[in-house]
Design an enzyme around this catalytic site. Sequence first.
Site, PDB file in Angstrom:
ATOM      1  N   GLY A  15       0.759  -1.173   0.002  1.00  0.00           N
ATOM      2  CA  GLY A  15       0.133   0.175   0.026  1.00  0.00           C
ATOM      3  C   GLY A  15       0.828   1.191  -0.101  1.00  0.00           C
ATOM      4  O   GLY A  15       1.475   1.559  -0.795  1.00  0.00           O
ATOM      5  N   SER A  41      -0.442  -5.152   4.654  1.00  0.00           N
ATOM      6  CA  SER A  41      -0.618  -5.477   5.688  1.00  0.00           C
ATOM      7  C   SER A  41      -0.467  -4.371   6.590  1.00  0.00           C
ATOM      8  O   SER A  41       0.480  -3.714   6.542  1.00  0.00           O
ATOM      9  CB  SER A  41       0.424  -6.623   6.122  1.00  0.00           C
ATOM     10  OG  SER A  41       0.369  -7.119   7.622  1.00  0.00           O
ATOM     11  N   LYS A  80       4.041  24.753  -2.388  1.00  0.00           N
ATOM     12  CA  LYS A  80       5.067  24.783  -2.412  1.00  0.00           C
ATOM     13  C   LYS A  80       5.689  25.477  -3.673  1.00  0.00           C
ATOM     14  O   LYS A  80       5.329  25.297  -4.556  1.00  0.00           O
ATOM     15  CB  LYS A  80       5.626  23.074  -2.306  1.00  0.00           C
ATOM     16  CG  LYS A  80       7.453  23.089  -2.674  1.00  0.00           C
ATOM     17  CD  LYS A  80       7.779  21.769  -2.661  1.00  0.00           C
ATOM     18  CE  LYS A  80       9.306  21.874  -3.073  1.00  0.00           C
ATOM     19  NZ  LYS A  80       9.804  20.382  -3.332  1.00  0.00           N
ATOM     20  N   PRO A  98      13.485  28.216  -7.368  1.00  0.00           N
ATOM     21  CA  PRO A  98      12.027  28.344  -7.308  1.00  0.00           C
ATOM     22  C   PRO A  98      11.337  27.671  -8.658  1.00  0.00           C
ATOM     23  O   PRO A  98      11.954  27.338  -9.537  1.00  0.00           O
ATOM     24  CB  PRO A  98      11.907  29.902  -7.665  1.00  0.00           C
ATOM     25  CG  PRO A  98      13.134  30.086  -8.352  1.00  0.00           C
ATOM     26  CD  PRO A  98      14.288  28.896  -7.909  1.00  0.00           C
ATOM     27  N   VAL A 187       2.339 -11.303   2.723  1.00  0.00           N
ATOM     28  CA  VAL A 187       2.795 -12.531   1.712  1.00  0.00           C
ATOM     29  C   VAL A 187       3.689 -13.478   2.341  1.00  0.00           C
ATOM     30  O   VAL A 187       4.846 -12.966   2.975  1.00  0.00           O
ATOM     31  CB  VAL A 187       3.663 -11.613   0.455  1.00  0.00           C
ATOM     32  CG1 VAL A 187       4.065 -12.708  -0.538  1.00  0.00           C
ATOM     33  CG2 VAL A 187       2.707 -10.549  -0.104  1.00  0.00           C
ATOM     34  N   ILE A 349       7.824  10.979  -4.972  1.00  0.00           N
ATOM     35  CA  ILE A 349       6.561  10.678  -5.312  1.00  0.00           C
ATOM     36  C   ILE A 349       6.381  10.793  -6.761  1.00  0.00           C
ATOM     37  O   ILE A 349       5.551  10.382  -7.562  1.00  0.00           O
ATOM     38  CB  ILE A 349       5.560  11.701  -4.702  1.00  0.00           C
ATOM     39  CG1 ILE A 349       5.286  11.337  -3.159  1.00  0.00           C
ATOM     40  CG2 ILE A 349       4.182  11.658  -5.213  1.00  0.00           C
ATOM     41  CD1 ILE A 349       4.550  12.260  -2.204  1.00  0.00           C
TER      42      ILE A 349
END
Length: 505
Positions: A15, A41, A80, A98, A187, A349
């Site tokens: 997850g 889990s 941000k 920036p 698993v 990410i």
Amino acid sequence: MTAPAPIRQIVIVGGGTAGWMAAAALSRLVPTGVSVTLVESEQIGTVGVGEATIPPIRNFNALLGLDESDFLARTQGTIKLGIEFLNWTREGHRYVHPFGEFGFDIEGVKFHQIWRKLHEEGRAREIDDYNVCALAMTAGRYQPPVQDPGSILSRMAYAYQFDASLYARYLRTYAEQRGVVRVEGKVAHLPLRATDGFIEAVVLEGDRRIEGELFIDCTGFRALLIEQALHTGWESWAHWLQCDRAVAVPSASPGPAITPFTRSTAHRAGWQWRIPLQHRVGNGHVYCSADISDDEASETLLANLDGAPLRDPFLLKFEAGRRKRAWEKNCIALGLSSGFLEPLESTSIHMIQSGIHKLMALLPDTGFSPVERDEFNRLTDTQMEQVRDFIILHYHANERQDGDLWRRVREMTIPESLTRKLALFRNRGRFFRYEDELFAESSWIAVLLGQGVIPAGWDPLVDGLDEDKLATSLSRIHEMFARAAQAMPRHEEWLARNAPARNDA
């Protein structure tokens, strides 16, 4: 010939941010009739240290149809506008990276080339003074960009800072509402087909069996599927990116002001991040264990917080590098299971997001053509190398006199791809992007100049322009940008009006 059947069963293992980003995207985009199952889990924690992002995250949220105010409120998110770097070039030095563009090109000549000549002659301010995001960062202000190209606000770009665990929870709700089935369990076994070595199923403790055709590995550093089952191999980049540990801790917000940027502060054996959220501040110290002990690293982190710690620091161990193949047989690795680059430029990410976009563009059928697999791996490798070079730049171009780490990275041999970029820029400030490179020219310019890589000259085209008119133009650009930044509301005031924090994600 009979064409291979379409894929009907997709299984995501793990997850966290990676797993639920994948689940949310698949629930939105895959054809009707395709089942998506996510196995995770509650007993296994997630890393969750990457809470800052870069502007393309907005495209991912828009793809899902997320409402920005609701998303920010439920993830305790903030805006941000860039990253502030303290002590990176040398002790006491500050620069910013920036988002958004610097100034305006004039008569087809790049703005930074014009700036370079005029700055050399004392007729231009610092480069940050010609970027509206940089000026808003310093002022602690924010206002959304506009589409009107005639407005200064069209020069802005922004990303988010949010609680990664709340983002995963937010996306879980989104995905489950659209048919994704979550299965709780650890698993125990990953049986492979005898004929071709493909993953056949995920077997959980208690012998529950989850059948699938395409498996997505979001198990983090453990890489249960892509490495432990399929043994794809690892390519280490630790000789370039020598930091191998981090201690992280949340702290209380120091006051009502919420800075609209991430801060990175260099220390003797690494660097410290500061990411302000609505309800707390995220902090961490990334360091090289050969140069500092874990205890000393924790002490350095705690000594440099601007609010009380909210828990004891927790330790993470890692190695910079990548899987030799992110797609192997019928398994695709996303996030930390596919590779790791320290979060210096908030790319963790984004690399998940990029992997999901490539998966959707190259979604296979049950024949699993090597053509699609090879292109996915080629694109993944190229982007990882480009981001790697950008991060290495911060380390390599330093003038710090403390600590063996900074001397080693300054003197080390760097990748040939970065050597070429540096040589071109050092000569006349020239820069070229390749293969849909992630970071824009303005980002490279900000970091190159900020780290003290100053071109020896400039584009000869600048010499054909009227210097007095150029100086007048730069003065006007700064004045317009400064007025626009000062007219914006305080960042925390904008959040309070548009996205006040909620705790019911």
